[in-house]
Write a protein that holds these residues in place. Structure first.
Motif, PDB file in Angstrom:
ATOM      1  N   ASP A  23       0.825  -1.207   0.000  1.00 11.81           N
ATOM      2  CA  ASP A  23       0.000   0.000   0.000  1.00 11.81           C
ATOM      3  C   ASP A  23       0.860   1.259   0.000  1.00 11.81           C
ATOM      4  O   ASP A  23       0.537   2.245  -0.666  1.00 11.81           O
ATOM      5  CB  ASP A  23      -0.931   0.021   1.208  1.00 11.81           C
ATOM      6  N   ILE A  24       1.957   1.234   0.738  1.00 11.94           N
ATOM      7  CA  ILE A  24       2.859   2.381   0.775  1.00 11.94           C
ATOM      8  C   ILE A  24       3.510   2.575  -0.588  1.00 11.94           C
ATOM      9  O   ILE A  24       3.628   3.703  -1.071  1.00 11.94           O
ATOM     10  CB  ILE A  24       3.916   2.207   1.882  1.00 11.94           C
ATOM     11  N   ILE A  25       3.910   1.484  -1.219  1.00  7.23           N
ATOM     12  CA  ILE A  25       4.523   1.572  -2.540  1.00  7.23           C
ATOM     13  C   ILE A  25       3.522   2.139  -3.544  1.00  7.23           C
ATOM     14  O   ILE A  25       3.874   2.983  -4.376  1.00  7.23           O
ATOM     15  CB  ILE A  25       5.064   0.197  -2.980  1.00  7.23           C
ATOM     16  N   LYS A  26       2.273   1.724  -3.450  1.00  8.42           N
ATOM     17  CA  LYS A  26       1.237   2.256  -4.341  1.00  8.42           C
ATOM     18  C   LYS A  26       1.050   3.754  -4.122  1.00  8.42           C
ATOM     19  O   LYS A  26       0.927   4.520  -5.072  1.00  8.42           O
ATOM     20  CB  LYS A  26      -0.088   1.533  -4.103  1.00  8.42           C
ATOM     21  N   HIS A  27       1.033   4.167  -2.880  1.00  2.30           N
ATOM     22  CA  HIS A  27       0.859   5.587  -2.577  1.00  2.30           C
ATOM     23  C   HIS A  27       2.041   6.410  -3.082  1.00  2.30           C
ATOM     24  O   HIS A  27       1.865   7.497  -3.629  1.00  2.30           O
ATOM     25  CB  HIS A  27       0.673   5.787  -1.075  1.00  2.30           C
ATOM     26  N   MET A  28       3.244   5.892  -2.929  1.00  2.00           N
ATOM     27  CA  MET A  28       4.426   6.605  -3.402  1.00  2.00           C
ATOM     28  C   MET A  28       4.446   6.696  -4.917  1.00  2.00           C
ATOM     29  O   MET A  28       4.933   7.682  -5.477  1.00  2.00           O
ATOM     30  CB  MET A  28       5.684   5.948  -2.860  1.00  2.00           C
ATOM     31  N   ALA A  29       3.895   5.693  -5.584  1.00  2.00           N
ATOM     32  CA  ALA A  29       3.818   5.749  -7.044  1.00  2.00           C
ATOM     33  C   ALA A  29       2.926   6.899  -7.486  1.00  2.00           C
ATOM     34  O   ALA A  29       3.192   7.539  -8.511  1.00  2.00           O
ATOM     35  CB  ALA A  29       3.288   4.425  -7.585  1.00  2.00           C
TER      36      ALA A  29
END
Length: 95
Positions: A23-29
């Protein structure tokens, strides 16, 4: 500058336990458009490339978006765009 440093620190933290942080990786994307500091942009791209199996729908979209601005990016960002492209090709060549 603070946001850029935060991205680099988050990258280091995610390296410790990446399977729990998709989820964090998705948000950073989603943040890649707003962040202008090359090191931070490169860190986000590295994260997406490194853990592209955890975000299989987002990683190709980020690559498409970054390919459009490739010529305007700094060298460090260009290297991570190429890195992302290679990792996506190796992990999901059909897509």
């Amino acid at each position: 500058l603070v946001v850029a440093e935060s991205v680099v620190v988050i990258k280091k933290l995610l390296q410790m336990q990446p399977e729990q942080h998709s989820d964090i990786i998705k948000h950073m994307a989603k943040l890649i458009d707003n962040i202008q500091v090359p090191m931070a942009r490169a860190s986000i791209l590295w994260l997406i490339g490194e853990y592209c199996e955890h975000v299989p729908k987002i990683a190709p979209d980020v690559l498409r978006k970054m390919a459009k601005t490739f010529t305007n990016e700094e060298d460090i960002v260009k290297l991570q765009i190429i890195n992302l492209a290679a990792k996506l090709y190796l992990t999901n060549s059909k897509q």
